[in-house]
Design a protein around this motif. Structure first.
Motif, PDB file in Angstrom:
ATOM      1  N   VAL A  24       0.768  -1.153  -0.073  1.00 22.43           N
ATOM      2  CA  VAL A  24       0.129   0.117   0.113  1.00 22.43           C
ATOM      3  C   VAL A  24       0.862   1.180   0.019  1.00 22.43           C
ATOM      4  N   TYR A  25       2.037   1.224   0.622  1.00 22.14           N
ATOM      5  CA  TYR A  25       3.156   2.246   0.611  1.00 22.14           C
ATOM      6  C   TYR A  25       3.505   2.525  -0.748  1.00 22.14           C
ATOM      7  N   ALA A  27       1.654   2.217  -3.568  1.00 27.24           N
ATOM      8  CA  ALA A  27       0.532   2.529  -4.247  1.00 27.24           C
ATOM      9  C   ALA A  27       0.425   3.954  -3.759  1.00 27.24           C
ATOM     10  N   ILE A  28       0.450   4.367  -2.578  1.00 23.07           N
ATOM     11  CA  ILE A  28       0.355   5.934  -1.974  1.00 23.07           C
ATOM     12  C   ILE A  28       1.410   6.693  -2.780  1.00 23.07           C
ATOM     13  N   LYS A  29       2.683   6.277  -2.795  1.00 26.07           N
ATOM     14  CA  LYS A  29       3.728   6.963  -3.407  1.00 26.07           C
ATOM     15  C   LYS A  29       3.546   7.158  -4.784  1.00 26.07           C
ATOM     16  N   MET A  31       0.428   7.402  -6.245  1.00 19.51           N
ATOM     17  CA  MET A  31      -0.460   8.270  -6.506  1.00 19.51           C
ATOM     18  C   MET A  31       0.206   9.710  -6.046  1.00 19.51           C
ATOM     19  N   SER A  32       0.990   9.857  -5.199  1.00 18.31           N
ATOM     20  CA  SER A  32       1.646  11.096  -4.917  1.00 18.31           C
ATOM     21  C   SER A  32       2.533  11.767  -5.792  1.00 18.31           C
ATOM     22  N   GLY A  37      -5.565  10.405  -7.584  1.00 20.92           N
ATOM     23  CA  GLY A  37      -6.294   9.958  -6.111  1.00 20.92           C
ATOM     24  C   GLY A  37      -6.674   8.284  -6.392  1.00 20.92           C
ATOM     25  N   THR A  52      -7.437   3.529  -3.544  1.00 23.36           N
ATOM     26  CA  THR A  52      -7.708   5.039  -3.721  1.00 23.36           C
ATOM     27  C   THR A  52      -7.198   5.674  -2.251  1.00 23.36           C
ATOM     28  N   GLU A  53      -6.978   7.049  -2.480  1.00 19.76           N
ATOM     29  CA  GLU A  53      -6.641   7.734  -1.154  1.00 19.76           C
ATOM     30  C   GLU A  53      -7.678   7.631  -0.065  1.00 19.76           C
ATOM     31  N   TYR A  56      -7.055   4.413   1.769  1.00 18.94           N
ATOM     32  CA  TYR A  56      -5.956   4.311   2.501  1.00 18.94           C
ATOM     33  C   TYR A  56      -6.499   4.966   3.565  1.00 18.94           C
ATOM     34  N   SER A  67       1.083   0.768   6.173  1.00 15.21           N
ATOM     35  CA  SER A  67       1.316   0.572   4.669  1.00 15.21           C
ATOM     36  C   SER A  67       2.469  -0.095   3.988  1.00 15.21           C
TER      37      SER A  67
END
Length: 142
Positions: A24-25, A27-29, A31-32, A37, A52-53, A56, A67
């Motif tokens: 998940v980390y 994925a968030i990275k 997206m960032s 989003g 999605t955010e 998360y 994450s």
């Protein structure tokens, strides 16, 4: 009325994705880094979910999970609702509002051809309304 086909012709068809075994980390990275989003989760070339955010926040942060050690497949939303190219922007807006979702993958001939967000739909509607207002102003001034 504008269709999703027309919206994607302007916006583009690029869809960002991630594997279900990514963290998940990651994925968030992603997206960032891309200032987006949502990511479509793809396994063996087929969409199998979305991360999605919002997901998360609800599945990682609020549940005290980490994450870097949680896999996307553990938290991804697998009940995806799709849009078709021939659907109108207004139809998709109604679906997103009713289902309380912010992203709709777009499919055509069984394949993923795009992703639209609530922001994309709002922008399309505003652009069309601005054009209509401009035309009405020119008509009135004649």
């Amino acid at each position: 009325m504008s269709t999703i086909r027309q919206l994607l012709a302007e916006k583009g068809h690029e869809v960002f994705s991630i594997a279900p075994d990514a963290t998940v980390y990651d994925a968030i990275k992603e997206m960032s880094d891309r200032d987006i989003g949502a990511l479509i989760v793809v396994e063996e070339g087929k969409p199998v979910g979305m991360v999605t955010e919002r997901l998360y926040a609800r599945e990682i942060i609020l549940k005290g999970r980490a994450s870097p050690s949680t896999l996307v497949r553990e938290v991804m939303d697998t009940e995806m609702i799709y849009a078709r190219l021939d659907q109108t922007v207004e139809e998709c807006m109604a679906v997103m509002t009713a289902k309380r979702i912010r992203h709709l993958p777009v499919i055509s001939d069984g394949g993923l051809v795009g992703l639209v967000s609530i922001g994309d739909l709002v922008k399309s509607i505003i652009t069309r309304q601005e054009f209509t207002i401009e035309q009405l102003i020119h008509y009135i001034r004649r």
